[in-house]
Each structure stands twice: as C-alpha cells, then as structure tokens.
Scaffold this active site. Sequence first.
Site, PDB file in Angstrom:
ATOM      1  CB  THR A   1      -0.920  -0.003   1.236  1.00  0.00           C
ATOM      2  OG1 THR A   1      -1.582  -1.273   1.342  1.00  0.00           O
ATOM      3  CG2 THR A   1      -1.972   1.082   1.124  1.00  0.00           C
TER       4      THR A   1
ATOM      5  CE  LYS B   1       0.661  -3.804   4.069  1.00  0.00           C
ATOM      6  NZ  LYS B   1       0.752  -2.335   3.950  1.00  0.00           N
TER       7      LYS B   1
ATOM      8  CD  GLU C   1       2.100  -6.249  13.304  1.00  0.00           C
ATOM      9  OE1 GLU C   1       2.953  -5.795  12.507  1.00  0.00           O
ATOM     10  OE2 GLU C   1       1.379  -7.229  13.033  1.00  0.00           O
TER      11      GLU C   1
END
Length: 267
Positions: free
Chosen positions: A17, A126, A159
Amino acid sequence: MPFDDRGLAYGDGLFETVLVRDGVPCLWDEHLARLARGAAALGIPMPSREILEALPPRAGDGLAVLKLVLTRGSGGRGYLPPAPAEPRLRWRAAPFAPAAERWREGVRVRHCRLRLGVQPALAGLKHLNRLENVLARAEWSAPDIAEGVLCDAEGRLVEATCMNLFWWRDGAWWTPRLDRCGVAGTLREALLARGEIRETAAGPEALDAAEAICLGNSVQGLWPVVRLDDAEGRPRGRWPIGARHRMLQARAHDLLGYPVDAMKDVP
C-alpha cells in the site's frame, strides 16, 4: 480475480500500500524491496521493475494510495503450489486524505486480547494472510480508539493492527524486533536505516515505562499516543504530546512529505 486464484483461496500472495504524492510514490524503493523479499520467501516470481514502474498514478496533483496485490496465480493441487507459477499482479489507485487531526492531537489506543502466532518464515512480510489483524480490529468499535496494540503468543510486543509501534525510553526511540511475526513497515525500515530508531525485544510493560509512544506507517504518517488502555478499556497510561513525539514525527513526515505542526509550550 478468477475463482481459482491462490491469493483468493489461500492468501497465497503479497500486497503493498503506497502513498503517491503528485504522481511520485513515496518510499518506493523500500516498498519494492519488501515486495521482493516476500516474493523470494514465498517462491513467487517477482514482476520486473519496468512493469512496476509503469503502474499509475504517475501524473496529477495531490495524494493517492496505490495498492498492489501479487498472487501466485491459479493452479496447483490443493495446497501444492504450481510449478512453474504464473503470478498475477493487480493494482488499484484511489484519492487519499490523511487523518491530520491525529498528527496534531494524538490518539487513544488499546491493548488487544488476540495474540499473533509466531512464524519466523513469514516474519516481516506483508502477505495476504491477515485474519489475525481482522480479528484484532474487530475487538472494538468505539470511534475514539484509533488503534490496537498486538503482542505475540509468547507475550512480546509486535505492532499495532495496521501500524508499527515506537516508544521513547533511556534516551532513544525503540521498536519491536520483527523476527518472529509482524509486518516490517516501509516507514519503519526507512527510520531504522537512518538511525532514528532501534530494535528490541520487549513485553507490554515497556510501554508502561515509556516516556513517549507513537504509531506510524507509510500512508498515515506518525501519530502520537496520548492514552493507552488495557483490553477492557481501563486506562493504563497517559502522555502529553511533547518534543520527543514531534522530533520523530518530523523525521517520519520528511520522508512522506507531510507537515509537522509547530508546537507551543513544549519544553
């Protein structure tokens, strides 16, 4: 996307992204490097740089978000990957406006009950298997809670649900080491490369003792954390926004082209 695409069926793929400013992708080299690491780890052929460079938007003013999805393609028997794979690349771009009030005012966050599974083979990537993040994000619906903090199955900080985590203590900014699980964000990678942050293994008590906490990613920029709750909604810590927050925010936003608001009455 065909019904038999392995990304759809098994999450067998990767995504990026990317913030695009006036036709120029921000942290583009970091995004391509992470995509290449993921493709190598999964054994998916990497699209050529020429193909990736040709993706829009490459013209026009303002901000957009470019999402790339790379899957192994179709084929194979059950989980067995096809050999050779014929990967499928899809993309979509959309106009974007960041949550600027969160830069200025900071955010309230909470701990999540969900624990991330430990899988070093996928750590930092990712990939398309994001069900843990989906379940964690479903733990709250209150609009004044911006994010949730995640630990792994052994109790180590990792995270937030869609951002990386940073805290100031003992004269330095720290971020969790991501060699067991989690997503190595491109903003995090750039800050590490520039020596702005350091990696460590720590439990949630590190946040209780922190002098400042921030969350960040390459699309939204950096958010100061002003309140941290436990998983039941009870306050666990509060922090005024100060010079430490603004220092890291300035470094991060310089990489993304975002402004840093002038601080008043900050020591």
